[in-house]
Scaffold this active site. Structure first.
Site, short mmCIF file in Angstrom:
data_model
loop_
_atom_site.label_atom_id
_atom_site.label_comp_id
_atom_site.label_asym_id
_atom_site.label_seq_id
_atom_site.Cartn_x
_atom_site.Cartn_y
_atom_site.Cartn_z
N SER A 49 0.81 -1.21 0.00
CA SER A 49 0.00 0.00 0.00
C SER A 49 0.85 1.26 0.00
CB SER A 49 -0.92 0.01 1.23
OG SER A 49 -0.17 -0.11 2.42
N HIS A 73 -2.75 -3.14 -5.83
CA HIS A 73 -3.17 -2.77 -4.48
C HIS A 73 -4.68 -2.91 -4.33
CE1 HIS A 73 -3.59 0.62 -1.27
NE2 HIS A 73 -3.66 -0.58 -0.73
N GLU A 102 -5.78 -0.41 -7.20
CA GLU A 102 -4.80 0.59 -7.61
C GLU A 102 -3.66 -0.17 -8.31
OE1 GLU A 102 -3.32 4.68 -5.40
OE2 GLU A 102 -3.23 2.79 -4.29
N ASN A 125 -2.95 6.26 -0.43
CA ASN A 125 -2.38 6.54 0.90
C ASN A 125 -1.62 7.86 0.96
OD1 ASN A 125 -3.30 4.43 2.56
ND2 ASN A 125 -2.01 3.02 1.44
#
Length: 304
Positions: free
Chosen positions: A118, A139, A151, A189
């Site tokens: 991540s 991800h 992702e 993130n």
């Protein structure tokens, strides 16, 4: 791609295995622990039962999904014949480096190696292999059977062909893939974790309490879950790890983790997984069958 290997039988790994198997892929779920593998299969079956109850799947579909999953504690034999390997081990570069070096040695040259990281740079992971063009980020989001986004992160050397294959594969899984480039935290993130960190600073500095911060973000910003509850759900250790990746990657003070976050992780207060974080999860909560969130005792004091 029909044969998939998933490394890591934790929350993300078992969810990824579940989704691939449900969409007619043969899956080998690999972990060093037999106990973890047994627990993962129980979790997958429980989640399949939920899908049957919601009429997403029928009983035959549930059994077919389970029949497509086998487990292994031996990585070389587990990845044999896999066209794609998805690594879902701990968010720790040293662990991932060891896994990818081993995968590079035992997998055929054409095998695509993906990581569910991540935050850790795909380029950094790819650099420990002799096939950087075939290393990519995939991800998924928790819970994997429910969340639509994948992702897809291109490393510096990831080929167009591999990227297109993984984008197409994510579509086949019923997901919505979004292609992003390889910078610390990617998109998800890089945006989310500083927000969570700022929410923790807001609590740390006495601006508002746990419940008040989450209420503002839920009702004022239409977030389905407040940032402090979400941090508990993700795991405060994971949040801290990602903030440190951002801080190291960008070298900017705005990514410094809040001292309260550091202290809570040091004390073992990791959120749902440890039974307590910003909220008290020892007796359940909304995700455990009860209706109300309970703020952890140390945060129940009134603001000064």
């Amino acid at each position: 791609m029909k044969n998939i290997a998933v490394i890591g039988a934790g929350t993300m790994g078992n969810g990824i295995a579940h989704v691939f198997a449900q969409h007619e892929h043969n899956v080998t779920l690999i972990d060093v622990s037999e106990q973890a593998l047994g627990k993962a299969l129980q979790t997958i079956e429980k989640n399949l039962d939920r899908q049957v109850k919601k009429a997403i799947l029928d009983a035959a579909g549930k059994q077919q999904t389970l029949d497509r999953i086998r487990t292994s504690t031996d990585l070389p034999s587990g990845v044999k014949g896999a066209e794609l390997v998805v690594e879902a081990a701990s968010e720790n570069f040293a662990i991932k480096e060891k896994i990818f070096r081993q995968l590079d040695d035992v997998c055929p040259p054409e095998t695509i190696l993906a990581t569910n990281t991540s935050s850790i740079a795909i380029t950094r992971i790819a650099a420990v292999t002799k096939r950087p063009a075939q290393v990519i980020g995939m991800h998924f989001f928790n819970p994997v059977p429910v969340m639509q986004l994948v992702e897809v992160i291109r490393g510096f050397s990831t080929s167009d062909a591999v990227t297109q294959q993984i984008m197409a594969l994510a579509h086949q899984l019923g997901k919505t893939p979004t292609e992003v480039n390889d910078y610390p935290g990617f998109v998800s993130n890089r945006v989310l974790m500083p927000m969570i960190n700022e929410a923790i600073y807001t609590l740390f500095e006495g601006v508002a309490g746990v419940e008040e911060i989450d209420t503002v973000m839920k009702l004022g910003m239409a977030h389905p879950m407040g940032p402090l509850q979400l941090a508990d759900f993700i795991g405060l250790d994971v949040c801290l790890s990602i903030m440190r990746v951002l801080q190291e990657g960008f070298g900017q003070p705005k990514y410094a983790p809040c001292p309260l976050l550091v202290n809570m992780v040091t004390a073992g207060r990791l959120g749902i997984k440890s039974g307590g974080g910003f909220y008290d999860w020892s007796h359940g909560g909304p995700s455990h069958g009860t209706k109300e969130l309970v703020v952890a005792e140390q945060f129940r004091k009134s603001l000064r």
